[in-house]
Design an enzyme around this catalytic site. Structure first.
Site, mmCIF file in Angstrom:
data_model
loop_
_atom_site.group_PDB
_atom_site.id
_atom_site.type_symbol
_atom_site.label_atom_id
_atom_site.label_comp_id
_atom_site.label_asym_id
_atom_site.label_seq_id
_atom_site.Cartn_x
_atom_site.Cartn_y
_atom_site.Cartn_z
ATOM 1 N N ALA A 16 0.801 -1.229 0.000
ATOM 2 C CA ALA A 16 0.000 0.000 0.000
ATOM 3 C C ALA A 16 0.832 1.277 0.000
ATOM 4 O O ALA A 16 0.281 2.359 0.169
ATOM 5 C CB ALA A 16 -0.935 0.007 1.210
ATOM 6 N N GLY A 19 0.933 3.294 -5.810
ATOM 7 C CA GLY A 19 0.106 2.685 -6.837
ATOM 8 C C GLY A 19 -1.327 2.411 -6.417
ATOM 9 O O GLY A 19 -1.964 3.203 -5.718
ATOM 10 N N ILE A 20 -1.842 1.278 -6.839
ATOM 11 C CA ILE A 20 -3.239 0.923 -6.587
ATOM 12 C C ILE A 20 -3.495 0.760 -5.092
ATOM 13 O O ILE A 20 -4.528 1.194 -4.576
ATOM 14 C CB ILE A 20 -3.609 -0.358 -7.352
ATOM 15 C CG1 ILE A 20 -3.601 -0.098 -8.872
ATOM 16 C CG2 ILE A 20 -4.983 -0.870 -6.927
ATOM 17 C CD1 ILE A 20 -3.743 -1.348 -9.716
ATOM 18 N N GLY A 21 -2.572 0.141 -4.378
ATOM 19 C CA GLY A 21 -2.754 -0.041 -2.944
ATOM 20 C C GLY A 21 -2.904 1.267 -2.204
ATOM 21 O O GLY A 21 -3.781 1.416 -1.338
ATOM 22 N N LYS A 40 6.877 -3.146 2.304
ATOM 23 C CA LYS A 40 8.306 -3.157 2.631
ATOM 24 C C LYS A 40 8.915 -1.761 2.648
ATOM 25 O O LYS A 40 9.972 -1.548 3.239
ATOM 26 C CB LYS A 40 9.062 -4.006 1.605
ATOM 27 C CG LYS A 40 8.823 -5.505 1.729
ATOM 28 C CD LYS A 40 9.567 -6.259 0.639
ATOM 29 C CE LYS A 40 11.076 -6.086 0.776
ATOM 30 N NZ LYS A 40 11.811 -6.813 -0.284
ATOM 31 N N TYR A 167 4.519 -15.848 -14.808
ATOM 32 C CA TYR A 167 3.718 -14.779 -14.200
ATOM 33 C C TYR A 167 2.241 -15.142 -14.198
ATOM 34 O O TYR A 167 1.538 -14.969 -13.193
ATOM 35 C CB TYR A 167 3.933 -13.467 -14.955
ATOM 36 C CG TYR A 167 3.056 -12.338 -14.471
ATOM 37 C CD1 TYR A 167 3.212 -11.808 -13.198
ATOM 38 C CD2 TYR A 167 2.058 -11.797 -15.288
ATOM 39 C CE1 TYR A 167 2.412 -10.767 -12.741
ATOM 40 C CE2 TYR A 167 1.257 -10.763 -14.842
ATOM 41 C CZ TYR A 167 1.433 -10.250 -13.567
ATOM 42 O OH TYR A 167 0.628 -9.223 -13.117
ATOM 43 N N LYS A 171 -0.471 -15.359 -10.939
ATOM 44 C CA LYS A 171 -1.695 -14.548 -10.831
ATOM 45 C C LYS A 171 -2.946 -15.427 -10.849
ATOM 46 O O LYS A 171 -3.909 -15.163 -10.119
ATOM 47 C CB LYS A 171 -1.747 -13.514 -11.955
ATOM 48 C CG LYS A 171 -0.633 -12.487 -11.929
ATOM 49 C CD LYS A 171 -0.557 -11.719 -10.612
ATOM 50 C CE LYS A 171 -1.680 -10.721 -10.432
ATOM 51 N NZ LYS A 171 -1.486 -9.877 -9.216
#
Length: 277
Positions: A16, A19-21, A40, A167, A171
């Site tokens: 978070a 970006g989106i978070g 992190k 990847y 996902k």
């Protein structure tokens, strides 16, 4: 169907710090939510904006309560400690948003094993670890617990498997956990859904896998934040076990204007579809 308020709900968001978070954190904060910024990034990065501490300040300015916790979602003990600290600080956890992600758009032949492991640890494995760690508190949520995984609908077309299967696997693993946990946790009143953007989203992650020119054909993270909010205000398991697209969900909820989400309004009619669609 009456919406549930986000006020005083405790929302644990991984990744978070940007970006989106970050955008989801600020969107929920505007309605008075308690936001746990779990990432992190506790020190400034030379090339990337934002830390857990700067986002915490923004959350408070937006009207929410904030708790910044440094956490590595690859580390089970780090996650458990972060979840316990968040629950103690706010008196529980109502929502987990598994947003942290790692990406490498490379095929099997040239993907290093370390990169393969990293993607699976931060993507699918972290959904398992974070959701399991938070489950005791989600069960107790007076609002009805929610888990949102930022992962795509399952699409087995070869074009999504051949060029970057490592990847894609990581996902799709997140989405399979969405479907499985939805069924498993339904008896606890916990809703579990996946959310994915219909178009590319202008973030640092996008620039890392492409180039900045793609921003002009992308939307801002605000559309994902608004869509996440729509999921969280849906009560009583009325929405669970779904692989949702941001634009489609917002249209279903009566939203008709989308141009303001465009990173470059002059190219709002030239948006680039995201992966897996």
């Amino acid at each position: 169907m009456q919406e549930v308020s986000l006020k005083n709900r405790t929302i644990f968001i991984t990744g978070a710090s940007r970006g989106i978070g970050r955008e989801i954190a600020l969107r929920c904060a505007r309605e008075g939510a308690n936001i746990v910024i779990a990432a992190k990034s506790d020190e400034p990065h030379p090339k990337l904006p934002g830390t857990i501490h700067s986002v915490a300040e923004e959350v408070v300015e937006a009207g929410g309560q904030a708790l910044a916790i440094k956490v590595d979602v690859r580390d089970e003990e780090s996650v458990k400690a972060a979840v316990a600290k968040a629950a103690e600080h706010f008196g529980g956890i109502d929502v987990v948003i598994n947003n942290a992600g790692a990406i490498s758009l490379t095929p099997v032949e040239v993907t290093p094993v370390k990169k393969y492991d990293l993607m699976n640890q931060i993507n699918s494995r972290a959904v398992f670890v974070c959701s399991q760690a938070a489950l005791p508190w989600l069960k107790k949520s007076e609002f009805g617990g929610h888990i949102i995984n930022l992962s795509p609908p399952l699409n087995l077309d070869e074009k999504w498997l051949k060029p970057y299967a490592p990847y894609t696997l990581s996902k799709y693993g997140m989405t399979l956990l969405t479907l499985g946990m939805s069924g498993e946790f339904q008896r606890y009143g916990i809703a579990v859904n996946s959310l994915w953007p219909r178009t590319t989203i202008a973030t640092a992650a996008l620039n890392n896998v492409g180039d900045s020119s793609l921003n002009d054909r992308s939307r801002t993270p605000a559309i994902m934040a608004d869509a996440a909010r729509e999921i969280l205000v849906t009560p009583d398991l009325a929405l669970t076990g779904q692989t949702l697209l941001d634009e489609d969900l917002l249209r279903e909820r009566g939203h008709t204007e989308f141009d303001h989400y465009a990173y470059n309004p002059e190219k709002a009619d030239q948006l680039f579809p995201d992966l897996f669609l």
